[in-house]
Design an enzyme around this catalytic site. Structure first.
Site, PDB file in Angstrom:
ATOM      1  N   ASP A 177       9.818  42.645  82.369  1.00 42.51           N
ATOM      2  CA  ASP A 177      11.030  42.074  83.397  1.00 42.51           C
ATOM      3  C   ASP A 177      10.344  41.590  84.842  1.00 42.51           C
ATOM      4  O   ASP A 177       9.534  42.480  85.165  1.00 42.51           O
ATOM      5  CB  ASP A 177      12.029  43.225  83.421  1.00 42.51           C
ATOM      6  CG  ASP A 177      13.309  42.575  84.037  1.00 42.51           C
ATOM      7  OD1 ASP A 177      14.487  42.918  83.416  1.00 42.51           O
ATOM      8  OD2 ASP A 177      13.338  42.118  84.973  1.00 42.51           O
ATOM      9  N   HIS A 230      26.642  33.797  66.454  1.00 46.32           N
ATOM     10  CA  HIS A 230      26.880  34.347  67.720  1.00 46.32           C
ATOM     11  C   HIS A 230      27.930  35.391  67.635  1.00 46.32           C
ATOM     12  O   HIS A 230      29.115  35.281  68.527  1.00 46.32           O
ATOM     13  CB  HIS A 230      27.065  33.006  68.571  1.00 46.32           C
ATOM     14  CG  HIS A 230      27.037  33.267  70.109  1.00 46.32           C
ATOM     15  ND1 HIS A 230      26.258  32.266  71.002  1.00 46.32           N
ATOM     16  CD2 HIS A 230      27.004  34.466  70.954  1.00 46.32           C
ATOM     17  CE1 HIS A 230      26.160  32.859  72.067  1.00 46.32           C
ATOM     18  NE2 HIS A 230      26.686  34.104  72.245  1.00 46.32           N
ATOM     19  N   CYS A 279      16.349  38.443  78.133  1.00 45.21           N
ATOM     20  CA  CYS A 279      16.443  37.880  79.390  1.00 45.21           C
ATOM     21  C   CYS A 279      17.184  36.813  79.287  1.00 45.21           C
ATOM     22  O   CYS A 279      17.422  36.422  78.451  1.00 45.21           O
ATOM     23  CB  CYS A 279      14.906  37.403  79.562  1.00 45.21           C
ATOM     24  SG  CYS A 279      14.250  36.374  78.537  1.00 45.21           S
ATOM     25  N   PRO A 280      17.949  36.167  80.597  1.00 46.16           N
ATOM     26  CA  PRO A 280      18.725  35.214  80.417  1.00 46.16           C
ATOM     27  C   PRO A 280      17.989  33.732  80.255  1.00 46.16           C
ATOM     28  O   PRO A 280      16.604  33.856  80.459  1.00 46.16           O
ATOM     29  CB  PRO A 280      19.414  35.055  81.881  1.00 46.16           C
ATOM     30  CG  PRO A 280      18.995  36.416  82.712  1.00 46.16           C
ATOM     31  CD  PRO A 280      17.756  36.736  81.733  1.00 46.16           C
ATOM     32  N   ASN A 331      19.297  37.906  70.340  1.00 44.51           N
ATOM     33  CA  ASN A 331      20.458  37.523  70.631  1.00 44.51           C
ATOM     34  C   ASN A 331      20.997  37.522  72.106  1.00 44.51           C
ATOM     35  O   ASN A 331      22.152  37.687  72.509  1.00 44.51           O
ATOM     36  CB  ASN A 331      21.395  38.683  69.852  1.00 44.51           C
ATOM     37  CG  ASN A 331      21.305  40.264  70.645  1.00 44.51           C
ATOM     38  OD1 ASN A 331      20.626  40.442  71.436  1.00 44.51           O
ATOM     39  ND2 ASN A 331      22.157  41.259  70.461  1.00 44.51           N
ATOM     40  N   SER A 332      20.091  36.915  72.829  1.00 47.80           N
ATOM     41  CA  SER A 332      20.419  36.358  74.083  1.00 47.80           C
ATOM     42  C   SER A 332      20.970  35.002  74.080  1.00 47.80           C
ATOM     43  O   SER A 332      21.977  34.577  74.136  1.00 47.80           O
ATOM     44  CB  SER A 332      19.081  36.680  74.891  1.00 47.80           C
ATOM     45  OG  SER A 332      19.513  36.560  76.093  1.00 47.80           O
ATOM     46  N   ARG A 333      19.863  33.994  73.858  1.00 45.47           N
ATOM     47  CA  ARG A 333      20.268  32.637  74.022  1.00 45.47           C
ATOM     48  C   ARG A 333      19.036  31.660  73.133  1.00 45.47           C
ATOM     49  O   ARG A 333      17.980  32.105  73.352  1.00 45.47           O
ATOM     50  CB  ARG A 333      20.121  32.089  75.724  1.00 45.47           C
ATOM     51  CG  ARG A 333      21.316  32.556  76.520  1.00 45.47           C
ATOM     52  CD  ARG A 333      22.647  31.770  75.935  1.00 45.47           C
ATOM     53  NE  ARG A 333      23.823  32.199  76.739  1.00 45.47           N
ATOM     54  CZ  ARG A 333      24.427  33.353  76.407  1.00 45.47           C
ATOM     55  NH1 ARG A 333      24.493  34.008  75.378  1.00 45.47           N
ATOM     56  NH2 ARG A 333      25.489  33.595  77.214  1.00 45.47           N
ATOM     57  N   GLU A 366      24.574  25.381  69.036  1.00 46.24           N
ATOM     58  CA  GLU A 366      25.888  26.045  68.538  1.00 46.24           C
ATOM     59  C   GLU A 366      27.224  25.252  68.392  1.00 46.24           C
ATOM     60  O   GLU A 366      27.376  24.645  69.501  1.00 46.24           O
ATOM     61  CB  GLU A 366      25.825  27.462  69.181  1.00 46.24           C
ATOM     62  CG  GLU A 366      24.719  28.200  69.051  1.00 46.24           C
ATOM     63  CD  GLU A 366      24.744  29.414  69.868  1.00 46.24           C
ATOM     64  OE1 GLU A 366      25.708  29.854  70.373  1.00 46.24           O
ATOM     65  OE2 GLU A 366      23.503  30.311  69.815  1.00 46.24           O
TER      66      GLU A 366
END
Ligand code: NAD
Length: 321
Positions: free
Chosen positions: A180, A287, A210-211, A237-239, A268
């Site tokens: 991080d 999602h 992480c974003p 399962n973030s982006r 998506e």
């Protein structure tokens, strides 16, 4: 006060109540609004003062055409669908839901991992199809079964959801390491912080939390995959754009990456020609990490509280102060 909800269906497909909003004004709820049709968006907002959106964009042209708008509430954490700078220039607060489903999203990351390790649904289907009844042995399995205890989980982005995922991984007797940009004391209680390269080299399972920032876009790419252990498992399962999908697809097909569990993809809903749909050992879900009823109820309550606070003159969770 007129309140318009532009796309309420995913938040409340019928198992929750809009009562909290109804108590605050004259409410109109649309299940969906076409994302690229500004004319329709403008028509639906009309002279409403309050607009609630999840993924329907509120662009400058909409603000210009709907001068009555006094408040925009986003039914999500990410608020990039709203032109919040234009809103700010017009004195319109935009609010979001900073956190509502941390544990659910962590749980889902582990659910994808356990599915990869055991393929529970597949084996249950096989039993219902009669394959156990006709089996010469007392058991059978169609995939390699994997024990997690003793393996290393590397978490990229060790914030709320990353730490929630790390706590569950520890309960499974995994060793947890994390990368991080901003290590914190709570994280140190759960995991050892390491550099990104160390994490890539040491992990049996890599989970992304992480974003999506310019610095994290494409963080899972050919070069970084080459630094990973052979047979690594990747979870996201973030982006979606954190992963270069063609690179992951190649690595799954070659076996360099043993399996992937993905709840998010680059576009998506997923496009029919997304390369990952045909990749080996790739679980893809639509999602849904955020969507247990408990999380959505929490989200609804916070969204109503955000609007109440605005009405009372003390707005909270404003993202464009
Ligand atoms: P958070 O802000 O608590 O944690 C994010 C962490 O990432 C922070 O600790 C931050 O320091 C770290 N980070 C930032 N830049 C980094 C970088 N370049 N490299 C490594 N780490 C970096 O956020 P959260 O609540 O844990 O949510 C994490 C993400 O989960 C969200 O950004 C969102 O994309 C995603 N999410 C997905 C769903 C879903 O349904 N699939 C639901 C909610 C959230």
């Amino acid at each position: 006060m007129k309140i318009v909800i532009l796309d309420g269906y995913t938040e409340n497909p019928g198992d929750l109540s809009w009562e909290g909003f109804e108590n605050l004004g004259e409410l109109t709820v649309y299940d969906r609004t076409p994302l690229n049709d500004d004319d329709e968006i403008i028509k639906r907002i009309g002279d409403a003062e309050v607009v609630i959106t999840n993924k329907t964009p509120i662009r400058k042209v909409v603000f210009d055409a709907c001068p009555n708008i006094k408040y925009i509430g986003v039914l999500a954490t990410g608020y990039n669908v709203v032109d919040y700078e234009t809103a700010k220039s017009k004195g319109i607060p935009v609010t979001n839901i900073p956190t509502y489903g941390t544990d659910a999203v962590g749980q889902f990351a582990i659910a994808m991992l356990l599915e990869i390790c055991h393929h529970v649904a597949h084996h249950s289907d096989a039993v219902h199809e009669g394959r156990w009844t006709s089996c010469p042995d007392f058991c059978f399995w169609d995939y390699p079964l994997i024990e997690l205890a003793g393996k290393t989980m590397g978490i990229i982005g060790f914030g709320r959801i990353g730490q929630s995922t790390g706590r569950i991984a520890k309960a499974l007797n995994m060793k947890v390491i994390a990368y991080d940009e901003y290590p914190n004391d709570a994280g140190k209680e759960i995991a050892e912080y390491v550099s990104l390269d160390e994490l890539l080299a040491q992990s049996d399972v890599i989970s992304l939390h992480c974003p999506l920032f310019p610095s994290t876009e494409g963080i899972i790419n050919k070069n970084n995959i080459a630094k990973m252990k052979d047979g690594v498992i990747i979870l996201n399962n973030s982006r979606g754009p954190l992963i270069v999908e063609q690179d992951l697809c190649d690595a799954l097909n070659s076996g360099k990456v043993f399996a992937a569990g993905l709840d998010v993809v680059s576009t998506e809903p997923i496009k029919a020609d997304n390369v990952l749909l045909k990749a080996k050992n790739c679980i893809i879900t639509p999602h849904i990490s955020w969507a247990p009823k408990e999380s959505r109820a929490r989200l609804m309550n916070i969204a109503v509280d955000n609007l109440k606070a605005f009405v009372d003159g003390n707005p909270i969770n404003v993202v464009n102060k």
